[in-house]
Design a protein around this motif. Structure first.
Motif, PDB file in Angstrom:
ATOM      1  N   ALA A 226      92.487  83.970  11.228  1.00 55.78           N
ATOM      2  CA  ALA A 226      93.865  83.929  11.719  1.00 55.78           C
ATOM      3  C   ALA A 226      94.564  82.674  11.204  1.00 55.78           C
ATOM      4  CB  ALA A 226      93.883  83.953  13.241  1.00 55.78           C
ATOM      5  N   PRO A 227      95.835  82.782  10.799  1.00 58.18           N
ATOM      6  CA  PRO A 227      96.559  81.595  10.323  1.00 58.18           C
ATOM      7  C   PRO A 227      96.623  80.526  11.408  1.00 58.18           C
ATOM      8  CG  PRO A 227      97.745  83.603   9.748  1.00 58.18           C
ATOM      9  CD  PRO A 227      96.644  84.008  10.681  1.00 58.18           C
ATOM     10  N   ILE A 228      96.399  79.296  11.018  1.00 59.84           N
ATOM     11  CA  ILE A 228      96.472  78.176  11.952  1.00 59.84           C
ATOM     12  C   ILE A 228      97.942  77.844  12.177  1.00 59.84           C
ATOM     13  CG2 ILE A 228      95.868  75.761  12.320  1.00 59.84           C
ATOM     14  CD1 ILE A 228      93.404  76.194  10.642  1.00 59.84           C
ATOM     15  N   GLN A 229      98.389  77.993  13.414  1.00 67.23           N
ATOM     16  CA  GLN A 229      99.802  77.836  13.733  1.00 67.23           C
ATOM     17  C   GLN A 229     100.145  76.376  13.988  1.00 67.23           C
ATOM     18  OE1 GLN A 229     100.899  80.447  16.948  1.00 67.23           O
ATOM     19  NE2 GLN A 229      99.868  82.232  16.054  1.00 67.23           N
ATOM     20  N   THR A 230     101.372  76.037  13.618  1.00 65.32           N
ATOM     21  CA  THR A 230     101.932  74.722  13.910  1.00 65.32           C
ATOM     22  C   THR A 230     103.198  74.919  14.742  1.00 65.32           C
ATOM     23  OG1 THR A 230     103.218  74.697  11.850  1.00 65.32           O
ATOM     24  CG2 THR A 230     100.998  73.755  11.784  1.00 65.32           C
ATOM     25  N   GLU A 231     103.830  73.815  15.101  1.00 64.52           N
ATOM     26  CA  GLU A 231     105.010  73.908  15.953  1.00 64.52           C
ATOM     27  C   GLU A 231     106.197  74.535  15.238  1.00 64.52           C
ATOM     28  OE1 GLU A 231     106.125  70.009  17.098  1.00 64.52           O
ATOM     29  OE2 GLU A 231     105.690  69.125  15.136  1.00 64.52           O
ATOM     30  N   ASP A 232     106.210  74.528  13.890  1.00 59.44           N
ATOM     31  CA  ASP A 232     107.321  75.138  13.170  1.00 59.44           C
ATOM     32  C   ASP A 232     106.919  76.399  12.404  1.00 59.44           C
ATOM     33  OD1 ASP A 232     105.743  73.845  11.385  1.00 59.44           O
ATOM     34  OD2 ASP A 232     107.364  72.805  10.332  1.00 59.44           O
ATOM     35  N   ALA A 233     105.656  76.508  11.958  1.00 57.83           N
ATOM     36  CA  ALA A 233     105.232  77.705  11.222  1.00 57.83           C
ATOM     37  C   ALA A 233     103.711  77.789  11.242  1.00 57.83           C
ATOM     38  CB  ALA A 233     105.771  77.674   9.789  1.00 57.83           C
ATOM     39  N   PHE A 234     103.078  77.351  10.164  1.00 65.41           N
ATOM     40  CA  PHE A 234     101.626  77.372  10.063  1.00 65.41           C
ATOM     41  C   PHE A 234     101.181  76.224   9.176  1.00 65.41           C
ATOM     42  CE2 PHE A 234     103.542  80.504   7.175  1.00 65.41           C
ATOM     43  CZ  PHE A 234     103.241  79.938   5.954  1.00 65.41           C
ATOM     44  N   LEU A 235      99.888  75.912   9.228  1.00 69.86           N
ATOM     45  CA  LEU A 235      99.324  74.843   8.411  1.00 69.86           C
ATOM     46  C   LEU A 235      99.277  75.306   6.961  1.00 69.86           C
ATOM     47  CD1 LEU A 235      98.039  72.014   8.401  1.00 69.86           C
ATOM     48  CD2 LEU A 235      95.825  73.132   8.676  1.00 69.86           C
TER      49      LEU A 235
END
Length: 545
Positions: free
Chosen positions: A164-173
């Motif tokens: 699964a894509p690693i999520q960040t506060e604005d999109a993904f890592l």
């Protein structure tokens, strides 16, 4: 009138029924109402014309090649007949592919679907259905109930799943990688527990190096990572280390490695541009990220540079565990250490090989003095695919006791704790017990070393350890993976008669490793299909099942 337009549209969209009978299909029939030369399926050819053919340009005609079972029309020429005649056979053919269509139960796919023409009456409906950036193409026959209420927590995920894509506060890592060409694309998300290493090229310019996001450290650490998907718990990306690379390639590790260094243009040079990023993610056994660190390699470019190569990688480590270096993914890579371990008493899984902090299979390492007593404790890793032989010499005197001497030689040959298992793959995990191959121990006795006084007591001492590693090519022939299937350790001993007082003897002690490829060769004419271990999307066979 609307009905007149509808009737005209229906007539314009009508098409002849598709031809699915392979006996009526003929791809080489190009001339209308004429016989095409050597086209054995041409219905316009007469028996007299068939007798003039030299070969069949299309010997086999099949329908849809995606079907699991299909009819095939086979054409050939009987040249022994007088005159030669055409032979036609209709046979059942089985598709050897593992991905095939069992039945064409969606009949609408056999026809060209006529699009609905916009009219003043249906324009708003068509705009709502097809006017957005994305729309559904599901057939009406699926009857998806979009009004049904979602089950509780259906859209909530409390842990990361593999890939699964690693999520960040604005999109993904972001983990930049080359997509079509070698140029970097920042749209590649890092997948959870997916170790990756990429290299790509990014265009640069000294005049605007401070405005190119991909050249700045801030671009890779400015967004916090979500500890679990769709949560408010954030994990900041900390700077673990900074290595500065000079124009001549020399690298220096900075002591203040946690200080943010942004690109700086001075004259014809631009300093502190990112040449490499290495992420390290720490996670829990429940799939939550608890720590994220990044190591950077910064460099300098000149005004003449138009592009720069960047490298990116990401690795994962579970909490309260230490990372284990891999020797391949999944198969072994030639030149990397063979991973080994043993099962401690009472543990259901394998533990690391205690005599080597990297969990490797080792053998005796030769020393310049060739003294076995001095070589005790010196070990060399067994590298996959490399046949190795090493040894030493033991000076035996009459004062030496048998049992201590035999134990000393055994420690020299096998080390303090010889492993019980070897990993079958280069990335086998300790908890995957079936991925570990037990080491088979054999014993052989050599001839007796006799002395002048054979009536004295004798002593059995080990003098050689031979390890044979049998491996095979696993998986697709297009990309075979090396897999260890058997490991045998043969300990050879010899009988040494007790020496008279004042006498001594030099005994050679050897250790060797041999790798044997036991892969079965492919049979002549056999076409091997690659093995695929993937999860197919739900609409892979659309519109068929």
């Amino acid at each position: 009138p609307a009905d007149t337009r509808g009737a005209a549209q229906k007539r314009a969209c009508s098409a002849p029924a598709p031809v699915t009978d392979v006996a009526r299909l003929c791809v080489c029939d190009l001339l209308v109402a004429q016989c095409d030369a050597n086209c054995c399926c041409d219905p316009d050819c007469s028996p007299e014309e068939f007798s003039l053919f030299t070969t069949c340009s299309v010997p086999v005609v099949v329908g849809d090649s995606h079907l699991c079972r299909q009819k095939a029309a086979v054409y050939s020429l009987d040249v022994e007949a007088n005159p030669p005649e055409r032979i036609f056979q209709l046979i059942d053919q089985v598709n050897p592919s593992i991905f095939c269509i069992h039945a064409t139960n969606y009949k609408q796919a056999l026809y060209l679907r006529c699009p609905e023409m916009p009219t003043p009456e249906n324009f708003d409906d068509l705009l709502n259905e097809f006017g957005s950036a994305a729309f559904s193409a599901e057939p009406e026959g699926w009857n998806v109930d979009t009004e049904a209420p979602d089950p509780p927590d259906a859209n909530e995920t409390h842990s990361y799943q593999y890939g699964a894509p690693i999520q960040t506060e604005d999109a993904f890592l972001r983990l930049p990688s080359p997509v079509v060409s070698s140029w970097c694309s920042d749209a590649n998300p890092a997948g959870f527990l997916v170790n990756q290493a990429t290299k790509c090229i990014r265009s640069v310019s000294v005049e605007r190096c401070d405005s190119i996001q991909g050249l700045s450290m801030l671009f890779y650490i400015n967004s916090s990572i979500l500890a679990v998907p769709k949560s408010n718990q954030m994990v900041s990306v900390t700077v673990q280390s900074i290595v500065v690379q000079s124009l001549d390639g020399r690298r220096t590790l900075l002591e203040d490695g946690d200080v943010l260094r942004l690109p700086l243009a001075l004259g014809d040079l631009c300093f502190n541009i990112v040449l490499g990023v290495s992420y390290h993610i720490t996670y829990t056994d429940t799939g939550a990220i608890v720590e994220a660190a990044a190591g950077f390699v910064l460099g300098t470019i000149t005004r003449e540079a138009l592009s720069v190569q960047q490298s990116f990688q990401i690795s994962f480590t579970q909490v309260n565990t230490k990372p284990v270096p891999l020797s391949g993914n999944p198969g072994y890579v030639v030149g990397l250490p063979v991973r080994a371990g043993f099962r401690p008493q009472g543990y259901p899984f394998l533990a690391e090989f205690l005599t080597n902090k990297h969990g490797q299979l080792t053998i005796l390492q030769s020393t310049p003095s060739q003294d076995c007593l001095a070589a005790q404790g010196a070990r060399a890793p067994v590298l996959f695919g490399y046949n190795i032989i090493s040894g030493c010499k033991l000076r035996v005197t009459a004062a030496m006791k048998c049992q201590p001497l035999a134990q000393t030689l055994l420690d020299v040959l096998k080390g303090q704790s010889f492993p019980e298992y070897v990993s079958s793959f280069g990335n086998s995990q300790a908890q995957d017990v079936l991925d570990w191959v037990p080491i088979t121990h054999l014993h052989s006795s050599e001839q007796t070393m006799r002395d002048f006084n054979p009536l004295q007591s004798s002593c059995q001492i080990p003098v050689a350890l031979g390890i044979e590693v049998k491996w095979t090519k696993y998986g697709s022939l297009l990309n075979p993976q090396a897999r260890i299937v058997n490991v045998t350790a043969t300990l050879s001993t010899t009988t040494l008669q007790q020496l008279p007082s004042g006498r001594e003897r030099i005994i050679p002690v050897t250790s060797s490793v041999v790798f044997t490829d036991i892969s079965s060769p492919a049979e002549p004419g056999y076409k091997a299909w690659p093995t695929i271990n993937i999860k197919l999307p739900f609409d892979f066979f659309y519109p068929f099942v």
